[in-house]
Design a protein around this motif. Structure first.
Motif, PDB file in Angstrom:
ATOM      1  N   SER A   1      -2.811   0.845  -4.018  1.00  0.00           N
ATOM      2  CA  SER A   1      -3.867   1.628  -3.378  1.00  0.00           C
ATOM      3  C   SER A   1      -3.292   2.508  -2.262  1.00  0.00           C
ATOM      4  O   SER A   1      -2.318   2.145  -1.609  1.00  0.00           O
ATOM      5  N   TYR A   2      -3.929   3.673  -2.088  1.00  0.00           N
ATOM      6  CA  TYR A   2      -3.543   4.562  -0.987  1.00  0.00           C
ATOM      7  C   TYR A   2      -4.281   4.141   0.275  1.00  0.00           C
ATOM      8  O   TYR A   2      -5.391   3.597   0.224  1.00  0.00           O
ATOM      9  N   THR A   3      -3.658   4.385   1.392  1.00  0.00           N
ATOM     10  CA  THR A   3      -4.276   4.066   2.669  1.00  0.00           C
ATOM     11  C   THR A   3      -4.062   5.220   3.639  1.00  0.00           C
ATOM     12  O   THR A   3      -3.116   6.003   3.478  1.00  0.00           O
TER      13      THR A   3
ATOM     14  N   GLU B   1       0.838  -1.199   0.000  1.00  0.00           N
ATOM     15  CA  GLU B   1       0.000   0.000   0.000  1.00  0.00           C
ATOM     16  C   GLU B   1       0.871   1.247   0.000  1.00  0.00           C
ATOM     17  O   GLU B   1       2.056   1.184   0.318  1.00  0.00           O
TER      18      GLU B   1
END
Lengths: 57, 144
Positions: A29-31, A7
Protein backbone atom coordinates in the motif's frame (compact mmCIF):
# COMPACT_ATOMS: atom_id res chain seq x y z
CA UNK A 1 9.14 -10.04 5.70
CA UNK A 2 5.97 -8.52 7.02
CA UNK A 3 3.89 -7.07 4.21
CA UNK A 4 1.39 -5.75 6.75
CA UNK A 5 4.05 -3.44 8.13
CA UNK A 6 5.65 -2.58 4.79
CA UNK A 7 4.54 0.48 2.85
CA UNK A 8 5.50 2.49 -0.21
CA UNK A 9 5.95 6.24 -0.33
CA UNK A 10 6.40 8.25 -3.50
CA UNK A 11 8.13 11.55 -2.80
CA UNK A 12 7.23 14.66 -4.77
CA UNK A 13 4.48 13.02 -6.78
CA UNK A 14 1.09 14.59 -7.35
CA UNK A 15 -0.27 11.64 -9.26
CA UNK A 16 -2.97 9.47 -7.76
CA UNK A 17 -2.34 6.77 -10.33
CA UNK A 18 0.92 5.31 -9.18
CA UNK A 19 2.00 1.84 -10.29
CA UNK A 20 1.48 -0.86 -7.71
CA UNK A 21 4.51 -2.57 -6.26
CA UNK A 22 4.28 -6.20 -5.25
CA UNK A 23 6.12 -8.31 -2.74
CA UNK A 24 5.60 -12.02 -3.30
CA UNK A 25 2.35 -11.28 -5.12
CA UNK A 26 1.05 -9.06 -2.35
CA UNK A 27 0.48 -5.41 -3.33
CA UNK A 28 2.15 -2.93 -1.01
CA UNK A 29 0.00 0.00 0.00
CA UNK A 30 1.02 3.60 -0.64
CA UNK A 31 1.23 6.01 2.24
CA UNK A 32 1.57 9.78 2.55
CA UNK A 33 3.48 9.65 5.80
CA UNK A 34 5.91 7.17 7.24
CA UNK A 35 7.76 7.04 10.52
CA UNK A 36 11.36 5.97 10.06
CA UNK A 37 13.69 5.76 13.06
CA UNK A 38 11.37 7.99 15.06
CA UNK A 39 11.11 10.70 12.44
CA UNK A 40 7.91 11.29 10.53
CA UNK A 41 8.43 11.83 6.81
CA UNK A 42 5.78 12.97 4.41
CA UNK A 43 5.64 12.70 0.64
CA UNK A 44 6.41 16.37 0.06
CA UNK A 45 9.58 16.10 2.15
CA UNK A 46 8.78 18.90 4.53
CA UNK A 47 9.04 18.54 8.26
CA UNK A 48 5.68 20.00 9.23
CA UNK A 49 4.20 16.62 10.12
CA UNK A 50 7.19 15.76 12.21
CA UNK A 51 7.12 19.16 13.97
CA UNK A 52 3.41 18.82 14.73
CA UNK A 53 4.02 15.40 16.16
CA UNK A 54 6.75 16.73 18.44
CA UNK A 55 4.76 19.74 19.67
CA UNK A 56 3.28 19.36 23.13
CA UNK A 57 -0.51 19.21 23.25
CA UNK B 1 10.30 3.09 -18.41
CA UNK B 2 11.95 6.50 -18.17
CA UNK B 3 13.24 7.54 -14.76
CA UNK B 4 10.97 10.11 -13.18
CA UNK B 5 11.71 13.06 -10.98
CA UNK B 6 10.36 11.46 -7.87
CA UNK B 7 11.66 8.85 -5.50
CA UNK B 8 9.75 5.75 -4.52
CA UNK B 9 10.51 4.13 -1.21
CA UNK B 10 9.10 0.86 0.09
CA UNK B 11 9.76 0.56 3.81
CA UNK B 12 10.12 -3.09 4.67
CA UNK B 13 9.91 -4.51 8.15
CA UNK B 14 11.93 -7.69 8.62
CA UNK B 15 12.27 -8.38 12.34
CA UNK B 16 8.87 -10.02 13.01
CA UNK B 17 9.64 -12.54 10.30
CA UNK B 18 13.08 -13.19 11.71
CA UNK B 19 11.36 -14.04 14.96
CA UNK B 20 9.55 -16.82 13.15
CA UNK B 21 12.69 -18.31 11.61
CA UNK B 22 13.38 -21.78 12.88
CA UNK B 23 16.41 -21.98 15.11
CA UNK B 24 17.26 -25.16 13.23
CA UNK B 25 18.01 -23.03 10.18
CA UNK B 26 20.66 -21.20 12.18
CA UNK B 27 24.04 -22.82 11.54
CA UNK B 28 25.89 -24.90 14.09
CA UNK B 29 29.61 -24.41 14.63
CA UNK B 30 31.47 -26.00 11.79
CA UNK B 31 28.73 -25.57 9.20
CA UNK B 32 28.84 -23.15 6.34
CA UNK B 33 26.22 -20.44 6.80
CA UNK B 34 26.96 -18.96 3.41
CA UNK B 35 28.26 -15.55 4.30
CA UNK B 36 31.56 -13.96 5.10
CA UNK B 37 30.96 -14.03 8.83
CA UNK B 38 30.50 -17.80 8.94
CA UNK B 39 32.85 -18.44 11.82
CA UNK B 40 31.62 -15.58 13.97
CA UNK B 41 28.03 -16.44 13.25
CA UNK B 42 28.47 -20.07 14.15
CA UNK B 43 30.14 -19.27 17.44
CA UNK B 44 27.78 -16.55 18.55
CA UNK B 45 24.64 -18.42 17.57
CA UNK B 46 25.60 -21.55 19.45
CA UNK B 47 24.13 -20.45 22.83
CA UNK B 48 20.75 -20.04 21.16
CA UNK B 49 20.37 -23.73 20.58
CA UNK B 50 20.12 -24.93 24.16
CA UNK B 51 18.23 -22.41 26.22
CA UNK B 52 15.39 -22.73 28.65
CA UNK B 53 12.91 -19.89 28.57
CA UNK B 54 9.94 -19.32 30.75
CA UNK B 55 6.52 -17.83 30.54
CA UNK B 56 6.14 -15.12 33.17
CA UNK B 57 3.09 -14.33 35.29
CA UNK B 58 3.42 -11.29 37.54
CA UNK B 59 7.17 -11.55 37.15
CA UNK B 60 7.33 -15.15 38.35
CA UNK B 61 8.57 -17.99 36.21
CA UNK B 62 5.74 -20.33 35.41
CA UNK B 63 6.19 -22.85 32.64
CA UNK B 64 9.50 -23.82 31.09
CA UNK B 65 9.44 -23.74 27.30
CA UNK B 66 12.09 -24.40 24.69
CA UNK B 67 11.29 -22.16 21.73
CA UNK B 68 12.46 -23.36 18.34
CA UNK B 69 12.01 -20.10 16.46
CA UNK B 70 13.67 -16.73 16.36
CA UNK B 71 16.23 -15.05 18.55
CA UNK B 72 15.98 -14.80 22.31
CA UNK B 73 13.78 -11.91 23.37
CA UNK B 74 15.63 -9.26 25.35
CA UNK B 75 19.02 -10.90 24.91
CA UNK B 76 21.80 -8.37 24.22
CA UNK B 77 23.12 -10.75 21.57
CA UNK B 78 19.90 -10.74 19.56
CA UNK B 79 20.44 -7.45 17.66
CA UNK B 80 24.02 -8.50 16.86
CA UNK B 81 22.89 -11.90 15.63
CA UNK B 82 20.25 -10.26 13.51
CA UNK B 83 22.79 -7.89 11.97
CA UNK B 84 25.19 -10.72 11.18
CA UNK B 85 22.41 -12.84 9.74
CA UNK B 86 21.33 -10.02 7.43
CA UNK B 87 24.88 -8.91 6.64
CA UNK B 88 24.49 -9.60 2.92
CA UNK B 89 21.02 -8.09 2.45
CA UNK B 90 22.49 -5.34 0.29
CA UNK B 91 22.93 -7.94 -2.46
CA UNK B 92 19.30 -7.28 -3.41
CA UNK B 93 20.27 -3.86 -4.73
CA UNK B 94 23.25 -4.99 -6.78
CA UNK B 95 22.86 -4.11 -10.44
CA UNK B 96 19.78 -2.01 -9.73
CA UNK B 97 19.74 1.76 -9.96
CA UNK B 98 18.98 3.45 -6.67
CA UNK B 99 17.67 6.95 -6.08
CA UNK B 100 19.77 9.68 -7.67
CA UNK B 101 20.94 12.48 -5.44
CA UNK B 102 22.59 15.78 -6.23
CA UNK B 103 26.03 14.24 -6.58
CA UNK B 104 26.79 12.99 -10.12
CA UNK B 105 26.98 9.20 -10.52
CA UNK B 106 25.94 8.71 -6.92
CA UNK B 107 22.80 6.80 -6.03
CA UNK B 108 21.29 5.59 -2.79
CA UNK B 109 19.58 2.22 -3.27
CA UNK B 110 18.82 1.38 0.36
CA UNK B 111 18.73 2.56 3.94
CA UNK B 112 19.21 -0.18 6.49
CA UNK B 113 19.02 0.19 10.24
CA UNK B 114 18.41 -2.79 12.50
CA UNK B 115 15.22 -4.43 11.22
CA UNK B 116 14.10 -1.50 9.07
CA UNK B 117 14.97 -1.60 5.39
CA UNK B 118 14.06 1.15 2.95
CA UNK B 119 14.65 0.60 -0.75
CA UNK B 120 14.95 3.71 -2.90
CA UNK B 121 14.78 4.30 -6.62
CA UNK B 122 13.55 6.85 -9.14
CA UNK B 123 12.06 4.16 -11.35
CA UNK B 124 9.19 1.87 -10.56
CA UNK B 125 10.57 -1.10 -12.46
CA UNK B 126 13.91 -0.85 -10.67
CA UNK B 127 12.12 -0.88 -7.36
CA UNK B 128 10.04 -3.88 -8.33
CA UNK B 129 13.25 -5.68 -9.29
CA UNK B 130 14.64 -4.98 -5.83
CA UNK B 131 11.49 -6.34 -4.20
CA UNK B 132 11.62 -9.47 -6.34
CA UNK B 133 15.25 -10.03 -5.38
CA UNK B 134 14.37 -9.35 -1.76
CA UNK B 135 11.71 -12.05 -1.96
CA UNK B 136 14.29 -14.56 -3.22
CA UNK B 137 16.73 -13.45 -0.51
CA UNK B 138 14.09 -13.84 2.20
CA UNK B 139 13.20 -17.30 0.94
CA UNK B 140 16.86 -18.33 0.93
CA UNK B 141 17.29 -17.07 4.50
CA UNK B 142 14.06 -18.63 5.77
CA UNK B 143 12.61 -15.19 6.42
CA UNK B 144 9.25 -16.03 4.97
Amino acid sequence: MNTQKSEVMCFNSRSDDLPTLYYDGTPLSYTNEFKHLGMLYDKSINLNSNALQLMPC
Amino acid sequence: MQPRNYIQVPHVCTLPSFMTSSRHTIPYPGTNCGNTCAAATSITLHPLRHTDEYTLLDGDKQVSVQPEFGVKQGCPLSPLLFSIYLNDVDNVTEGVQGARKGIPNFTVPELLFADDLSLLSNAHNQLQTMLTKLRAYAHRKSLT
